[in-house]
Design a protein around this motif. Structure first.
Motif, mmCIF file in Angstrom:
data_model
loop_
_atom_site.group_PDB
_atom_site.id
_atom_site.type_symbol
_atom_site.label_atom_id
_atom_site.label_comp_id
_atom_site.label_asym_id
_atom_site.label_seq_id
_atom_site.Cartn_x
_atom_site.Cartn_y
_atom_site.Cartn_z
ATOM 1 N N GLN A 1 -2.294 -6.529 -2.998
ATOM 2 C CA GLN A 1 -3.427 -6.036 -2.118
ATOM 3 C C GLN A 1 -4.625 -6.829 -2.468
ATOM 4 O O GLN A 1 -5.600 -6.637 -1.704
ATOM 5 C CB GLN A 1 -3.391 -4.619 -2.034
ATOM 6 C CG GLN A 1 -2.237 -3.955 -1.441
ATOM 7 C CD GLN A 1 -2.395 -2.289 -1.631
ATOM 8 O OE1 GLN A 1 -3.134 -1.866 -0.836
ATOM 9 N NE2 GLN A 1 -1.789 -1.931 -2.648
ATOM 10 N N ASN B 1 -13.701 1.384 -3.400
ATOM 11 C CA ASN B 1 -13.107 0.545 -2.148
ATOM 12 C C ASN B 1 -14.208 -0.466 -2.091
ATOM 13 O O ASN B 1 -13.654 -1.794 -1.828
ATOM 14 C CB ASN B 1 -13.061 1.178 -0.792
ATOM 15 C CG ASN B 1 -11.639 1.902 -0.705
ATOM 16 O OD1 ASN B 1 -10.624 1.559 -1.250
ATOM 17 N ND2 ASN B 1 -11.385 2.741 0.357
ATOM 18 N N ARG C 1 -1.258 -3.203 -6.402
ATOM 19 C CA ARG C 1 -2.758 -3.312 -6.116
ATOM 20 C C ARG C 1 -3.077 -5.024 -6.307
ATOM 21 O O ARG C 1 -3.897 -5.385 -5.689
ATOM 22 C CB ARG C 1 -3.451 -2.741 -7.185
ATOM 23 C CG ARG C 1 -3.381 -0.909 -7.200
ATOM 24 C CD ARG C 1 -3.933 -0.406 -8.136
ATOM 25 N NE ARG C 1 -4.076 0.998 -7.751
ATOM 26 C CZ ARG C 1 -4.463 1.964 -8.840
ATOM 27 N NH1 ARG C 1 -4.802 1.575 -9.921
ATOM 28 N NH2 ARG C 1 -4.436 3.361 -8.432
ATOM 29 N N ARG D 1 0.748 -1.138 -0.207
ATOM 30 C CA ARG D 1 -0.088 -0.053 -0.059
ATOM 31 C C ARG D 1 1.039 1.183 0.057
ATOM 32 O O ARG D 1 0.668 2.287 -0.780
ATOM 33 C CB ARG D 1 -0.967 -0.144 1.213
ATOM 34 C CG ARG D 1 -1.919 1.185 1.264
ATOM 35 C CD ARG D 1 -2.794 1.099 2.431
ATOM 36 N NE ARG D 1 -3.864 -0.073 2.178
ATOM 37 C CZ ARG D 1 -4.883 -0.239 1.733
ATOM 38 N NH1 ARG D 1 -5.428 1.114 0.730
ATOM 39 N NH2 ARG D 1 -5.753 -1.105 1.584
ATOM 40 N N GLU E 1 2.339 1.739 -3.371
ATOM 41 C CA GLU E 1 1.343 2.087 -4.335
ATOM 42 C C GLU E 1 1.268 3.454 -4.280
ATOM 43 O O GLU E 1 1.209 4.405 -5.379
ATOM 44 C CB GLU E 1 0.041 1.306 -4.026
ATOM 45 C CG GLU E 1 -1.014 1.830 -5.181
ATOM 46 C CD GLU E 1 -2.258 1.500 -4.630
ATOM 47 O OE1 GLU E 1 -3.518 1.751 -5.325
ATOM 48 O OE2 GLU E 1 -2.500 0.569 -3.730
ATOM 49 N N TYR E 2 1.144 4.010 -3.250
ATOM 50 C CA TYR E 2 0.831 5.675 -2.989
ATOM 51 C C TYR E 2 2.045 6.393 -3.403
ATOM 52 O O TYR E 2 2.029 7.556 -4.074
ATOM 53 C CB TYR E 2 0.422 5.959 -1.357
ATOM 54 C CG TYR E 2 -0.704 5.468 -1.015
ATOM 55 C CD1 TYR E 2 -1.953 5.525 -1.880
ATOM 56 C CD2 TYR E 2 -1.103 5.189 0.372
ATOM 57 C CE1 TYR E 2 -3.181 5.097 -1.529
ATOM 58 C CE2 TYR E 2 -2.292 4.812 0.598
ATOM 59 C CZ TYR E 2 -3.355 4.581 -0.257
ATOM 60 O OH TYR E 2 -4.573 4.399 0.140
#
Length: 654
Positions: free
Chosen positions: A85, A524, A82, A51, A54-55
């Motif tokens: 995740q 989400n 992604r 995560r 990714e950001y």
């Protein structure tokens, strides 16, 4: 709260400083900053912090989009992060953008293969084969293993659709040097088996069964070797070579997933070789080591048949009765599950009524619905408890064994964690503890005198099948609900995009931010829905292979046959006893007749003796009378003499 505010303030200050430095930096400085940020992002990716990576990569893509024309690698690792995740939908969208933007790098082919994986679970066959053909067409851009993996995926897809010849042709493209060659050869052998071309399948399975795999060296090779040995043994059995089949099936490792199938095949091989005791022992081994095996009923029937041949009808009847009772327990479990489904539906309905009462502000109605809902939940919890057998010893035995199984599951989780963290000390210690618990469990399972106690645990395969059937029905409705939910989410996303388009020229920041937050939440929700679908696809319903109806009917017929034959034996025994009794009666009658004849003879002889005695007595009496008259009665003398009666008595005494 203060700590969170301080962290947010520090992050904002950092972003402001970084943006200021970036805007004032020259080309070399911007390149160094880009390299630094990219290194940090890739480091987080390699450490499993997907995560965060990714950001960071999204921030890089946003800040340096104008500096570099080709940021396909950044986009690819965003999609990979992604995917790790389980954000399958957004990852798929990113891969599709990579495929649409570029066709000149190895990321293009890797993205195509990733899309093949996602289409296998979420998409259609048409898109799957479309991406496969595109990957094959551009295979020069990527490494050989990526393309070989694509071949293997396509062959598996064709095999799953019963297109065996097409799958065989695809596997021909995988070279021997590839890591997918051995799995491909195993699949090829299975394809030839389905095509009934055993002459082609046997050499493949023989080569795979001889594949060397030192202890704990490669789990995949062990899986391939065991599968090949099992398939090879089944082919030998089908061809009537039972001795070779039994020898080959012995090579299957006990820890193999389908070891129970190898055991039942060995048992049938020994049975066909007239080794009934050996076949029975192998069936018992399967029942002891695989409590919920799909072949349990088959093993019970086989062991019972062997016991019948070995003149142990009582033990055979016990096994047959178990199989017959199992079907009745399964029917009862289905009824229980239907009642449970009804209770769950009532619970959902109460939840809807409770929400309505809350919206309409009806406290009395809300409290009453809550009371009913609590009672219903308590009832459902009670029905899930184990049935009490009334024997505390057996109940404690069952609870202890269940506790051992729970500890084994915990140790498996610890071993998996230790492997990921590379903690060899923890892994070794957990492995030793697991071996000790396995010995304890084997000791529990080896005691035939103690049986399971719970009503359904007495029939573990019934519990397994009933749960699979219940899951199939419940998951079918869940799939339908997910499809409707997916349509609603997609409709909400379209509406949100429409509202964003309308507000694009407006100065209203509040509605724009609300729409952005709402869009984030909806996406989400869409990702969570995709994750649930992925789990359901991977754990899809598996049709039970126990064939309980067949084995139960066969057991019923066998029980009737045993009882009928036992009845015939009893009748024959009664007839034998009756014949023997008749013979004894005849002997007694003849003996009685002989005795009666002897008695009659004795009576006749006795009568003759009595007649003789009486005649002699009469003669003597006559003689005495004559003498008396001659000597006494006519005597003139006056002297006294003995009477004639005394004289006759003296003669008789003489």
């Amino acid at each position: 709260m203060n700590v969170c505010w301080i962290l947010k303030r520090g992050l904002t200050e950092y972003q402001i400083i970084w943006t200021t430095l970036l805007s004032s930096a020259n080309a070399d400085q911007r390149e160094r900053m880009f390299s630094s940020q990219l290194s940090d992002a890739l480091l987080n990716y390699s450490n499993g912090h997907y995560r965060t990576a990714e950001y960071q990569l999204l921030d890089i893509l946003k800040k340096y989009n104008t500096d570099y024309e080709n940021l396909i690698p950044v986009k690819f690792y965003i999609a990979e992060a992604r995917l790790h995740q389980n954000a399958f939908i957004t990852a798929k969208t990113e891969y599709e953008e990579i495929v649409a933007d570029s066709a000149s790098s190895h990321y293009y082919v890797e993205s195509l293969v990733r899309l093949m994986q996602l289409e296998k679970d979420f998409g259609t066959s048409a898109k799957f084969y479309k991406y496969y053909m595109m990957a094959v067409k551009n295979q020069a851009l990527a490494s050989g293993e990526i393309v070989n993996y694509a071949h293997y995926l396509a062959a598996n897809r064709r095999f799953g659709q019963n297109q065996f010849t097409q799958a065989r042709d695809i596997l021909a493209h995988i070279p021997k040097s590839s890591e997918f060659y051995l799995p491909g050869q195993l699949l090829l052998g299975i394809i030839y088996t389905n095509l009934n071309d055993f002459d082609q399948a046997i050499p493949i399975f023989q080569a795979l069964a001889k594949e060397k795999n030192y202890p704990w060296s490669d789990v995949k090779i062990a899986e391939i070797r065991n599968t090949a040995s099992l398939r090879l043994g089944l082919i030998y059995y089908q061809r009537g070579n039972f001795a070779l089949a039994q020898q080959t099936l012995k090579d299957v490792s006990p820890g193999f997933e389908n070891h129970d199938e190898a055991l039942i095949a060995q048992a049938w091989s020994k049975f066909r070789l007239n080794d009934y005791a050996g076949a029975r022992d192998l069936a018992y081994q399967l029942l002891q080591t695989h409590l919920a095996s799909d072949f349990s009923y088959e093993a019970l029937v086989l062991s019972a048949h062997c016991n019948r041949i070995l003149n142990d009808s009582e033990t055979a009847l016990d096994a047959y009765r178990y199989v017959v009772r199992a079907r009745g327990v399964l029917a009862m479990k289905k009824k229980f599950d239907s009642e449970r489904e009804l209770m769950l539906e009532k619970t959902r309905e109460l939840g809807r009524l409770q929400n309505d009462a809350l919206d309409k502000r009806q406290p009395k109605m809300y409290s009453e619905i809550s009371r009913i809902s609590n009672e219903l939940n308590e009832f459902m919890l009670r029905t899930r408890e184990k049935d009490d057998t009334g024997t505390q010893l057996l109940q404690d035995y069952y609870d202890e064994r269940l506790d051992v199984v729970d500890r084994l599951v915990e140790l498996d989780n610890i071993i998996q964690w230790a492997q990921k963290q590379r903690r060899t000390d923890v892994m070794q210690r957990a492995g030793l503890l697991r071996e000790r618990l396995m010995k304890v469990l084997e000791f529990y399972q080896g005691d035939k005198k103690v049986t399971n106690t719970s009503y359904l645990i007495d029939f573990p395969l019934v519990a397994k099948e009933a749960n699979e059937i219940y899951r199939r029905e419940s998951w079918g409705s869940a799939f339908r609900d997910m499809s409707r939910e997916k349509q609603r989410i997609e409709s909400a996303l379209d509406q949100m995009k429409d509202y964003q388009t309308r507000l694009s020229g407006s100065d209203k920041l509040g509605p724009k931010m609300d729409l952005e937050i709402l869009g984030f939440d909806i996406k989400n929700l869409q990702e969570h829905l995709g994750q649930i679908r992925k789990v359901m696809v991977e754990n899809n319903y598996i049709e039970p292979k126990s064939n309980i109806d067949y084995w139960s009917d066969l057991s019923g017929f066998a029980m009737s046959d045993i009882i009928f034959k036992e009845r015939e034996k009893k009748i024959e025994q009664i007839d034998t006893y009756a014949n023997r009794l008749q013979v004894i009666n005849d002997i007694l009658k003849n003996r009685q007749k002989e005795l009666m004849e002897k008695i009659d003879d004795y009576v006749t002889q006795l009568k003759e003796l009595q007649d003789k005695f009486l005649s002699r007595k009469i003669k003597l009496e006559q003689l005495e009378k004559d003498q008396y008259f001659n000597n006494v009665y006519f005597d003139k003398n006056d002297r006294e003499e003995e009477s004639w009666e005394d004289r006759l008595r003296q003669l008789n005494e003489k």
